[in-house]
Design a protein around this motif. Structure first.
Motif, PDB file in Angstrom:
ATOM      1  N   VAL A 138      -1.240   5.474  14.573  1.00  0.00           N
ATOM      2  CA  VAL A 138      -2.480   4.730  14.818  1.00  0.00           C
ATOM      3  C   VAL A 138      -2.685   3.703  13.707  1.00  0.00           C
ATOM      4  N   MET A 139      -2.482   4.119  12.467  1.00  0.00           N
ATOM      5  CA  MET A 139      -2.638   3.212  11.324  1.00  0.00           C
ATOM      6  C   MET A 139      -1.685   2.022  11.454  1.00  0.00           C
ATOM      7  N   GLN A 140      -0.442   2.277  11.744  1.00  0.00           N
ATOM      8  CA  GLN A 140       0.555   1.212  11.838  1.00  0.00           C
ATOM      9  C   GLN A 140       0.304   0.301  13.042  1.00  0.00           C
ATOM     10  N   ILE A 141       0.023   0.889  14.180  1.00  0.00           N
ATOM     11  CA  ILE A 141      -0.156   0.109  15.403  1.00  0.00           C
ATOM     12  C   ILE A 141      -1.457  -0.685  15.357  1.00  0.00           C
ATOM     13  N   HIS A 142      -2.515  -0.090  14.848  1.00  0.00           N
ATOM     14  CA  HIS A 142      -3.781  -0.826  14.750  1.00  0.00           C
ATOM     15  C   HIS A 142      -3.666  -1.983  13.758  1.00  0.00           C
ATOM     16  N   THR A 143      -2.938  -1.777  12.688  1.00  0.00           N
ATOM     17  CA  THR A 143      -2.720  -2.870  11.740  1.00  0.00           C
ATOM     18  C   THR A 143      -1.973  -4.018  12.416  1.00  0.00           C
ATOM     19  N   PHE A 144      -0.966  -3.681  13.218  1.00  0.00           N
ATOM     20  CA  PHE A 144      -0.230  -4.716  13.957  1.00  0.00           C
ATOM     21  C   PHE A 144      -1.167  -5.495  14.878  1.00  0.00           C
ATOM     22  N   PHE A 145      -2.010  -4.778  15.626  1.00  0.00           N
ATOM     23  CA  PHE A 145      -2.885  -5.465  16.576  1.00  0.00           C
ATOM     24  C   PHE A 145      -4.006  -6.240  15.894  1.00  0.00           C
ATOM     25  N   ILE A 146      -4.467  -5.790  14.743  1.00  0.00           N
ATOM     26  CA  ILE A 146      -5.432  -6.579  13.972  1.00  0.00           C
ATOM     27  C   ILE A 146      -4.770  -7.881  13.534  1.00  0.00           C
ATOM     28  N   ALA A 147      -3.553  -7.783  13.019  1.00  0.00           N
ATOM     29  CA  ALA A 147      -2.833  -8.993  12.593  1.00  0.00           C
ATOM     30  C   ALA A 147      -2.599  -9.927  13.778  1.00  0.00           C
ATOM     31  N   PHE A 205       0.807  -1.213   0.000  1.00  0.00           N
ATOM     32  CA  PHE A 205       0.000   0.000   0.000  1.00  0.00           C
ATOM     33  C   PHE A 205       0.848   1.274   0.000  1.00  0.00           C
ATOM     34  N   ASN A 206       2.152   1.097  -0.184  1.00  0.00           N
ATOM     35  CA  ASN A 206       3.077   2.229  -0.296  1.00  0.00           C
ATOM     36  C   ASN A 206       2.954   3.182   0.898  1.00  0.00           C
ATOM     37  N   TRP A 207       2.964   2.606   2.106  1.00  0.00           N
ATOM     38  CA  TRP A 207       2.761   3.410   3.301  1.00  0.00           C
ATOM     39  C   TRP A 207       3.882   4.412   3.542  1.00  0.00           C
ATOM     40  N   LYS A 208       5.094   4.094   3.103  1.00  0.00           N
ATOM     41  CA  LYS A 208       6.200   5.023   3.339  1.00  0.00           C
ATOM     42  C   LYS A 208       5.868   6.404   2.755  1.00  0.00           C
ATOM     43  N   GLU A 209       5.302   6.389   1.564  1.00  0.00           N
ATOM     44  CA  GLU A 209       4.929   7.658   0.928  1.00  0.00           C
ATOM     45  C   GLU A 209       3.531   8.108   1.339  1.00  0.00           C
ATOM     46  N   GLU A 210       2.576   7.197   1.309  1.00  0.00           N
ATOM     47  CA  GLU A 210       1.177   7.545   1.572  1.00  0.00           C
ATOM     48  C   GLU A 210       0.964   8.087   2.991  1.00  0.00           C
TER      49      GLU A 210
END
Length: 131
Positions: free
Chosen positions: A42-51, A26-31
């Motif tokens: 929040v986006m990164q941490i919530h993705t970790f906890f969902i996984a 999803f090209n998070w480095k740029e997005e």
């Protein structure tokens, strides 16, 4: 039914591992650079906890299929998991815009595959609850 739960367990473990590729795909480095620090984290941490949650659900299904099927507590867990995946199914149709997949072959296939998976998970967990 144990076979179904084992299958679900391995599917959920695979699904959790797919989250590893999200930042690159999803090209998070740029997005995410366009977001404030709090929103980015929040986006990164919530993705970790969902996984992590999906991984733990998968491990639970693989290691405790018999208990989930045969005990009253297992049936309560199964109801909760069924409710969780049913809510995820609803979000698939009412949370995400169809603009993200309509008219795009790969995205439409992904939408159908995951919609089918959410239906399968919801149905199986609710069926366990009712048996």
């Amino acid at each position: 039914m144990e076979f179904q739960l084992n299958t679900i367990g391995y599917l959920l473990i695979m699904l959790s591992l797919i989250h590893i590729i999200f930042p690159k795909y999803f090209n998070w480095k740029e997005e995410l650079n366009h977001l404030s620090l709090i929103n980015k984290q929040v986006m990164q941490i919530h993705t970790f906890f969902i996984a992590l949650t999906v991984l733990l659900m998968g491990i639970l299904c693989v290691t405790s299929a018999t208990e989930i099927i045969t005990t009253p507590f297992g049936k309560k867990i199964s109801f909760g998991l069924g409710l969780f995946w049913f809510c995820r199914l609803l979000i698939q149709f009412f949370g995400y815009s169809s603009k993200l997949w309509k008219g795009k072959i790969f995205e439409t296939i992904v939408h159908i595959v995951f919609s089918t998976l959410w239906i399968y998970l919801s149905y199986t967990f609710f069926k366990i609850t009712l048996n």
